[in-house]
Design a protein around this motif. Structure first.
Motif, short mmCIF file in Angstrom:
data_model
loop_
_atom_site.label_atom_id
_atom_site.label_comp_id
_atom_site.label_asym_id
_atom_site.label_seq_id
_atom_site.Cartn_x
_atom_site.Cartn_y
_atom_site.Cartn_z
N LEU A 151 10.45 24.04 12.56
CA LEU A 151 10.35 22.99 13.55
C LEU A 151 11.27 21.84 13.13
N SER A 152 12.08 21.34 14.05
CA SER A 152 12.99 20.24 13.71
C SER A 152 12.20 18.96 13.49
N GLU A 153 12.80 18.04 12.77
CA GLU A 153 12.13 16.77 12.47
C GLU A 153 11.79 16.00 13.75
N ASN A 154 12.75 15.93 14.68
CA ASN A 154 12.50 15.21 15.93
C ASN A 154 11.38 15.88 16.74
N ALA A 155 11.39 17.20 16.80
CA ALA A 155 10.35 17.92 17.54
C ALA A 155 8.98 17.68 16.90
N GLY A 156 8.94 17.59 15.58
CA GLY A 156 7.68 17.31 14.89
C GLY A 156 7.12 15.95 15.29
N LYS A 157 7.99 14.97 15.39
CA LYS A 157 7.56 13.64 15.83
C LYS A 157 7.08 13.67 17.29
N ASN A 158 7.82 14.40 18.13
CA ASN A 158 7.43 14.53 19.54
C ASN A 158 6.07 15.23 19.65
N ASP A 210 4.52 23.65 26.92
CA ASP A 210 5.71 24.39 26.49
C ASP A 210 6.76 23.40 25.96
N ALA A 211 7.65 23.93 25.14
CA ALA A 211 8.80 23.15 24.68
C ALA A 211 9.76 22.97 25.86
N SER A 212 10.50 21.87 25.83
CA SER A 212 11.42 21.56 26.92
C SER A 212 12.73 21.03 26.35
N VAL A 213 13.83 21.56 26.85
CA VAL A 213 15.14 21.01 26.48
C VAL A 213 15.58 19.93 27.48
N SER A 214 14.93 19.88 28.63
CA SER A 214 15.34 18.93 29.66
C SER A 214 14.51 17.64 29.66
N CYS A 215 13.51 17.57 28.83
CA CYS A 215 12.63 16.41 28.76
C CYS A 215 13.41 15.23 28.16
N ALA A 216 13.48 14.12 28.89
CA ALA A 216 14.21 12.95 28.39
C ALA A 216 13.40 12.19 27.34
N ASP A 217 12.08 12.20 27.49
CA ASP A 217 11.19 11.51 26.56
C ASP A 217 10.60 12.53 25.59
N PRO A 218 9.88 12.07 24.57
CA PRO A 218 9.27 13.01 23.63
C PRO A 218 8.35 14.03 24.29
N CYS A 251 -2.71 22.31 38.61
CA CYS A 251 -2.02 22.72 37.38
C CYS A 251 -1.01 21.66 36.99
N PHE A 252 -0.91 21.45 35.69
CA PHE A 252 0.00 20.45 35.13
C PHE A 252 0.79 21.09 34.00
N LEU A 253 1.98 20.57 33.77
CA LEU A 253 2.82 21.01 32.66
C LEU A 253 3.02 19.85 31.70
N LEU A 254 2.68 20.08 30.45
CA LEU A 254 3.00 19.13 29.39
C LEU A 254 4.22 19.69 28.66
N GLY A 255 5.38 19.13 28.97
CA GLY A 255 6.61 19.54 28.31
C GLY A 255 6.84 18.66 27.10
N ILE A 256 7.19 19.30 25.98
CA ILE A 256 7.44 18.56 24.73
C ILE A 256 8.90 18.79 24.36
N LYS A 257 9.61 17.71 24.14
CA LYS A 257 11.05 17.80 23.90
C LYS A 257 11.34 18.55 22.59
N GLY A 258 12.16 19.59 22.71
CA GLY A 258 12.65 20.35 21.58
C GLY A 258 14.16 20.41 21.61
N GLU A 259 14.75 20.77 20.47
CA GLU A 259 16.21 20.78 20.42
C GLU A 259 16.80 21.98 19.70
N SER A 260 16.00 22.70 18.95
CA SER A 260 16.52 23.79 18.13
C SER A 260 15.59 25.00 18.25
N PHE A 261 16.12 26.12 18.77
CA PHE A 261 15.27 27.26 19.12
C PHE A 261 15.73 28.58 18.49
#
Length: 178
Positions: A126-133, A63-71, A110-120
Motif C-alpha cells: 500500500l502506498s504511503e498516500n493511500a494509507g493516509k487516505n 473500492d479504490a479509485s484513481v479518479s477521486c480528487a479527494d482522499p 446504494c452508495f460508493l465510497l471511493g478511496i483515492k489510490g495511485e499504485s496498483f
C-alpha cells in the motif's frame, strides 16, 4: 437471513492500493457493531453480486479509485447498464442494473465510497498516500455505518448540502485533514 446493511468491498490485497476496499472492510470488522451490517469482499464485482442486494435497506460499495480528487468520496449510485455490464468485472451501477432486471424492482439505496489510490502493481505494498487516505476513509465509514438512515447517507453524499455535518456526521472534507 440478510442483515439490513451490506458493506461490499472490492480489491486485491496483492495489488498495492487496490487493497483499499478490503482493508477498510477489515477495519470496520474490528471496530464496528456488526449486528445490522453484513460484510462481503471480493476481488471484483460480478453479476452474481446482484443477488447480495436482496432484502437490504442500504448498501455501501467500497473500492479504490484513481479518479477521486479527494482522499475519499461518497457517492449515491443509480442503476446503469454501462460498459462493464458484459465483462467479468462490473461497476456497482451495473450490478444494480442486473438486480433491477432480474428482480423487476429497484435495488435498495446504494452508495460508493471511493478511496483515492495511485499504485496498483502486483506485489506492491500500500502506498504511503493511500494509507493516509484509508485512515480518513475508515473514520468516515465508522461514522456513516453508525447512522444507517438513508437520509443521513444522502446528506453525506452531497457534502455541499447546507446541513451536511451539522449534528450528525462530520463532513467528508472535515475528516480529510484530521
Amino acid at each position: 437471513m440478510s442483515k439490513p446493511v451490506l458493506l461490499l468491498a472490492c480489491g486485491n490485497l496483492s495489488r498495492g492500493d487496490d487493497a483499499l476496499g478490503p482493508l477498510l472492510l477489515e477495519y470496520v470488522e474490528a471496530h464496528c457493531d456488526l449486528s445490522e451490517i453484513e460484510l462481503l469482499t471480493d476481488f471484483q464485482l460480478q453479476i452474481e453480486h446482484a443477488l447480495d442486494l436482496e432484502n437490504r435497506e442500504l448498501v455501501l460499495f467500497v473500492d479504490a479509485s484513481v479518479s477521486c480528487a479527494d482522499p475519499f468520496k461518497l457517492t449515491e449510485l443509480e442503476p446503469a447498464q454501462d460498459n462493464s455490464y458484459t465483462t467479468h468485472a462490473m461497476s456497482p451501477a451495473a450490478v444494480m442494473a442486473v438486480y433491477r432486471s432480474i428482480k423487476k424492482q429497484l435495488p435498495p439505496p446504494c452508495f460508493l465510497l471511493g478511496i483515492k489510490g495511485e499504485s496498483f502493481e502486483l506485489g506492491e505494498e500500500l502506498s504511503e498516500n493511500a494509507g493516509k487516505n484509508l485512515q480518513q476513509a475508515c473514520r468516515f465509514a465508522l461514522s456513516l455505518l453508525s447512522h444507517t438512515d438513508v437520509a443521513v447517507w444522502r446528506q453525506q453524499a452531497d457534502s455541499r448540502h447546507p446541513l451536511a455535518g451539522l449534528g450528525m456526521l462530520p463532513r467528508p472534507q472535515d475528516l480529510m485533514d484530521a
